[in-house]
Motif scaffolding. Structure first.
Motif, PDB file in Angstrom:
ATOM      1  N   THR A  92       0.824   2.340  -5.169  1.00  0.00           N
ATOM      2  CA  THR A  92       0.189   1.071  -4.807  1.00  0.00           C
ATOM      3  C   THR A  92      -1.232   1.273  -4.296  1.00  0.00           C
ATOM      4  OG1 THR A  92       0.539  -1.010  -3.572  1.00  0.00           O
ATOM      5  CG2 THR A  92       0.926   1.031  -2.376  1.00  0.00           C
ATOM      6  N   VAL A  93      -2.017   0.220  -4.382  1.00  0.00           N
ATOM      7  CA  VAL A  93      -3.230   0.105  -3.575  1.00  0.00           C
ATOM      8  C   VAL A  93      -2.972  -1.002  -2.562  1.00  0.00           C
ATOM      9  CG1 VAL A  93      -4.824   0.875  -5.389  1.00  0.00           C
ATOM     10  CG2 VAL A  93      -4.298  -1.560  -5.176  1.00  0.00           C
ATOM     11  N   LEU A  94      -3.767  -1.067  -1.519  1.00  0.00           N
ATOM     12  CA  LEU A  94      -3.661  -2.166  -0.569  1.00  0.00           C
ATOM     13  C   LEU A  94      -4.584  -3.296  -1.006  1.00  0.00           C
ATOM     14  CD1 LEU A  94      -3.593  -0.274   2.873  1.00  0.00           C
ATOM     15  CD2 LEU A  94      -1.690  -0.894   1.367  1.00  0.00           C
ATOM     16  N   GLY A  95      -4.265  -4.510  -0.572  1.00  0.00           N
ATOM     17  CA  GLY A  95      -5.111  -5.663  -0.870  1.00  0.00           C
ATOM     18  C   GLY A  95      -5.731  -6.222   0.399  1.00  0.00           C
ATOM     19  N   ASN A  96      -6.516  -7.269   0.253  1.00  0.00           N
ATOM     20  CA  ASN A  96      -7.210  -7.828   1.421  1.00  0.00           C
ATOM     21  C   ASN A  96      -6.238  -8.326   2.487  1.00  0.00           C
ATOM     22  OD1 ASN A  96      -6.680  -9.870  -0.609  1.00  0.00           O
ATOM     23  ND2 ASN A  96      -7.852 -11.308   0.636  1.00  0.00           N
ATOM     24  N   HIS A  97      -5.089  -8.866   2.079  1.00  0.00           N
ATOM     25  CA  HIS A  97      -4.102  -9.316   3.071  1.00  0.00           C
ATOM     26  C   HIS A  97      -3.551  -8.133   3.866  1.00  0.00           C
ATOM     27  CE1 HIS A  97      -3.215 -13.697   2.163  1.00  0.00           C
ATOM     28  NE2 HIS A  97      -4.118 -13.369   1.245  1.00  0.00           N
ATOM     29  N   ASP A  98      -3.427  -6.983   3.211  1.00  0.00           N
ATOM     30  CA  ASP A  98      -2.902  -5.802   3.905  1.00  0.00           C
ATOM     31  C   ASP A  98      -3.890  -5.282   4.953  1.00  0.00           C
ATOM     32  OD1 ASP A  98      -0.609  -5.828   2.195  1.00  0.00           O
ATOM     33  OD2 ASP A  98      -1.833  -4.887   0.634  1.00  0.00           O
ATOM     34  N   TYR A  99      -5.148  -5.695   4.843  1.00  0.00           N
ATOM     35  CA  TYR A  99      -6.184  -5.288   5.805  1.00  0.00           C
ATOM     36  C   TYR A  99      -6.363  -6.309   6.930  1.00  0.00           C
ATOM     37  CZ  TYR A  99      -8.160  -1.325   3.176  1.00  0.00           C
ATOM     38  OH  TYR A  99      -8.357  -0.106   2.561  1.00  0.00           O
ATOM     39  N   HIS A 100      -5.813  -7.508   6.776  1.00  0.00           N
ATOM     40  CA  HIS A 100      -6.230  -8.620   7.638  1.00  0.00           C
ATOM     41  C   HIS A 100      -6.031  -8.355   9.133  1.00  0.00           C
ATOM     42  CE1 HIS A 100      -7.230 -12.575   8.993  1.00  0.00           C
ATOM     43  NE2 HIS A 100      -6.048 -12.679   9.599  1.00  0.00           N
ATOM     44  N   ALA A 101      -4.909  -7.750   9.498  1.00  0.00           N
ATOM     45  CA  ALA A 101      -4.617  -7.564  10.930  1.00  0.00           C
ATOM     46  C   ALA A 101      -5.221  -6.270  11.484  1.00  0.00           C
ATOM     47  CB  ALA A 101      -3.106  -7.584  11.152  1.00  0.00           C
ATOM     48  N   GLY A 102      -5.991  -5.577  10.660  1.00  0.00           N
ATOM     49  CA  GLY A 102      -6.628  -4.347  11.126  1.00  0.00           C
ATOM     50  C   GLY A 102      -5.648  -3.187  11.265  1.00  0.00           C
ATOM     51  N   ALA A 103      -4.503  -3.302  10.605  1.00  0.00           N
ATOM     52  CA  ALA A 103      -3.454  -2.273  10.737  1.00  0.00           C
ATOM     53  C   ALA A 103      -3.217  -1.547   9.408  1.00  0.00           C
ATOM     54  CB  ALA A 103      -2.158  -2.928  11.221  1.00  0.00           C
ATOM     55  N   GLU A 104      -4.271  -1.467   8.593  1.00  0.00           N
ATOM     56  CA  GLU A 104      -4.082  -0.872   7.261  1.00  0.00           C
ATOM     57  C   GLU A 104      -3.652   0.591   7.312  1.00  0.00           C
ATOM     58  OE1 GLU A 104      -6.830  -2.267   8.376  1.00  0.00           O
ATOM     59  OE2 GLU A 104      -8.508  -0.866   8.249  1.00  0.00           O
ATOM     60  N   SER A 105      -4.117   1.327   8.328  1.00  0.00           N
ATOM     61  CA  SER A 105      -3.718   2.741   8.438  1.00  0.00           C
ATOM     62  C   SER A 105      -2.235   2.855   8.754  1.00  0.00           C
ATOM     63  CB  SER A 105      -4.540   3.441   9.523  1.00  0.00           C
ATOM     64  OG  SER A 105      -5.897   3.451   9.158  1.00  0.00           O
ATOM     65  N   GLU A 106      -1.778   1.973   9.656  1.00  0.00           N
ATOM     66  CA  GLU A 106      -0.353   1.995  10.009  1.00  0.00           C
ATOM     67  C   GLU A 106       0.495   1.557   8.809  1.00  0.00           C
ATOM     68  OE1 GLU A 106       2.723   0.209  13.368  1.00  0.00           O
ATOM     69  OE2 GLU A 106       0.584  -0.219  13.544  1.00  0.00           O
TER      70      GLU A 106
END
Lengths: 252, 87
Positions: free
Chosen positions: A65-79
């Protein structure tokens, strides 16, 4: 033959448990791997990523997978990335992976990408620092996917993005928001490096099919566009392509 | 608190869309909003009944007096996948 299952924009929330697991039943016998083009979560909440990993528990295919903009929204993309990787999912953000299947090797280069617009109506690297930063993010993504693809070898080469590289798969979206849905820089990068297919999501009311100016197929696999939980792409090549063609000829 | 009708319609539409994107119960960027007088009509598709209902709650908190017409559909995906053969 190599069969790739692909989807995007699952937007799983805490209220979505069971919805994706149900549609995965039987997929492990009809595809070689599952590619996801971002927005697995709805708010970017790590708890939503755990909903996803619960959904794929026991699933037998490689998942990339890649991440999308929603996956970044809460600032927890690394987690979110860690949660996915702990569950055996390969997460690409500028990286690539090769998956060996019975029919051959699928090489996938992936990155979220970003916006900026399309030829003749795109953001320019000009003016305020904020605008330059916006354009620089897209340029960096384009350079990254080009570099990854250039060094890839496989029977099937896939560019996996969240944002769109072309306008054609955005048709149906409001024209005014095209610059927030993708960038021609991504298409230019893929055309330079070469790929067999580009998969993306993000544009829920866009169109399913298009091609880059260089002739590479582009598919918008956002679930609302597909109207199905995923799409299957069958490539008649690789180690077993001769057998597969023979099977097809026999069947006809 | 601002009521619908106290401000230009364009601003009300923008405020509602911003609230629907920002609220963790909706996080929706794909809902279309129309405002006329004290009425708000919302259209589009979401993935769950809970999110469809949350759209009304978010708008209700922003404009408590608004009459909300919720035309949002809950996405139903066909079970079978699409299949495409590529050379």
């Amino acid at each position: 033959m190599i069969t790739i299952a692909a989807a995007a924009d699952l937007h799983l929330g805490l209220d979505s448990a069971g919805s994706f697991k149900a549609v995965l039943e039987g997929l492990d016998s009809s595809a070689d791997l599952l590619l996801l083009a971002g927005d697995l979560t709805n708010y970017g909440d790590p708890a939503e990523a755990r909903v996803f990993t619960d959904e794929i528990a026991g699933f037998d295919l490689p998942v990339v997978t890649v991440l999308g903009n929603h996956d970044y929204h809460a600032g927890a993309e690394s987690e979110i990335r860690s949660i996915l990787e702990d569950a055996g999912v390969t997460v690409l953000e500028g990286e690539s992976v090769s998956v060996s299947c019975d029919g051959g090797t699928v090489a996938v280069a992936g990155i979220k990408g970003f916006g900026g617009g399309f030829a003749g109506a795109s953001a320019a690297d000009f003016g305020e620092p904020e605008m330059k930063q916006f354009v620089a993010h897209t340029k960096a993504a384009a350079e990254s996917i080009e570099s990854s693809l250039s060094s890839l070898e496989g029977d099937v080469k896939v560019a996996l993005l969240h944002y769109s590289p072309i306008e054609a798969t955005l048709r149906g979206e409001r024209l005014e928001i095209y610059p927030f849905l993708g960038s021609y820089l991504l298409a230019e990068a893929v055309d330079r490096a070469g790929a067999d297919i580009v998969l993306h999501g993000h544009a829920h009311t866009g169109a399913e099919r298009g091609t880059t100016p260089g002739g590479i197929p582009v598919r918008n696999v956002a679930q609302p566009v597909l109207g199905h939980p995923y799409a299957l792409f069958r490539f008649h090549r690789g180690r077993l392509s001769g057998d597969s063609d023979q099977d097809t000829a026999d069947a006809s | 608190m601002t009521e619908l009708g106290d401000e230009p319609v364009e601003y009300s539409v923008a405020h509602i869309k911003e609230a629907l994107a920002a609220d963790p119960h909706t996080a929706e960027l794909h809902v279309e909003v129309q405002v006329k007088g004290s009425s708000v009509a919302v259209t589009g598709r979401v993935t769950t009944d809970e999110r469809r209902n949350a759209v009304e709650e978010v708008i209700g908190r922003l404009y408590p007096g608004a009459r909300i017409q919720n035309y949002i559909a809950v996405e139903v995906l066909d079970a079978d996948p699409t299949v495409e053969d590529l050379s």
